[in-house]
Design a protein around this motif. Structure first.
Motif, short mmCIF file in Angstrom:
data_model
loop_
_atom_site.label_atom_id
_atom_site.label_comp_id
_atom_site.label_asym_id
_atom_site.label_seq_id
_atom_site.Cartn_x
_atom_site.Cartn_y
_atom_site.Cartn_z
N ILE A 138 0.84 -1.20 0.00
CA ILE A 138 0.00 0.00 0.00
C ILE A 138 0.87 1.25 0.00
N ALA A 139 1.91 1.26 0.82
CA ALA A 139 2.79 2.43 0.87
C ALA A 139 3.61 2.56 -0.42
N GLY A 140 3.90 1.43 -1.07
CA GLY A 140 4.68 1.48 -2.30
C GLY A 140 3.89 2.00 -3.48
N GLN A 141 2.58 1.88 -3.45
CA GLN A 141 1.76 2.39 -4.54
C GLN A 141 1.76 3.90 -4.61
N ASN A 142 1.73 4.52 -3.46
CA ASN A 142 1.70 5.97 -3.38
C ASN A 142 2.98 6.41 -2.69
N ALA A 143 3.99 6.74 -3.45
CA ALA A 143 5.34 6.93 -2.92
C ALA A 143 5.47 8.15 -2.00
N ASN A 144 4.48 9.02 -1.92
CA ASN A 144 4.64 10.20 -1.09
C ASN A 144 4.25 9.97 0.37
N ILE A 145 3.77 8.77 0.72
CA ILE A 145 3.42 8.51 2.12
C ILE A 145 4.37 7.52 2.77
N ASP A 146 5.51 7.22 2.15
CA ASP A 146 6.46 6.25 2.71
C ASP A 146 6.97 6.68 4.08
N VAL A 147 7.33 7.93 4.23
CA VAL A 147 7.88 8.41 5.49
C VAL A 147 6.81 8.39 6.59
N THR A 148 5.60 8.74 6.25
CA THR A 148 4.51 8.73 7.23
C THR A 148 4.22 7.31 7.71
N VAL A 149 4.17 6.37 6.78
CA VAL A 149 3.92 4.97 7.15
C VAL A 149 5.07 4.43 7.98
N ALA A 150 6.30 4.77 7.63
CA ALA A 150 7.45 4.32 8.42
C ALA A 150 7.41 4.89 9.83
N LEU A 151 7.00 6.14 9.96
CA LEU A 151 6.87 6.74 11.29
C LEU A 151 5.79 6.04 12.11
#
Length: 110
Positions: free
Chosen positions: A48-61
């Motif tokens: 899910i996070a890989g589909q929309n690359a602009n939320i990677d940092v938020t998901v990791a947090l």
């Protein structure tokens, strides 16, 4: 608290579940299911996070906060809470999540 039907029902269900979980094989099987569900959750989160690359940092947090919260709950609490079935299951879910994310990072080479 009043002794209502709902209160008695919850108490009876809790007692039956506690008695059912006294069997060590059932307890271990539910811990393994939690571990595997954590692994599947890691696959879903990364997809899910890989589909929309602009939320990677938020998901990791959010995953880091979740993992640290479970670590705090499982390892810095009193011994009675640490051996609680729900805390053990949550810790197994966290271990599966971490293992799945590490395995995916190694597969992708990042």
């Amino acid at each position: 608290m009043q002794n209502t039907r709902l209160n008695r029902l919850v108490t009876v269900i809790n007692a039956l579940l506690r008695r059912w979980l006294l069997n060590p094989w059932r307890r271990i099987s539910l811990l393994i299911i939690s571990l595997l569900f954590g692994f599947a959750l890691a696959l879903a989160i990364s997809a899910i996070a890989g589909q929309n690359a602009n939320i990677d940092v938020t998901v990791a947090l959010m995953v880091s906060i979740l993992v640290e919260g479970v670590n705090w709950l499982a390892y810095s609490s009193p011994n009675r809470l640490r051996q609680s079935f729900w805390v053990e299951n949550l810790n197994a879910l966290k271990m599966g999540l971490c293992y799945g994310l590490f395995l995916l990072a190694f597969m992708l080479g990042s």
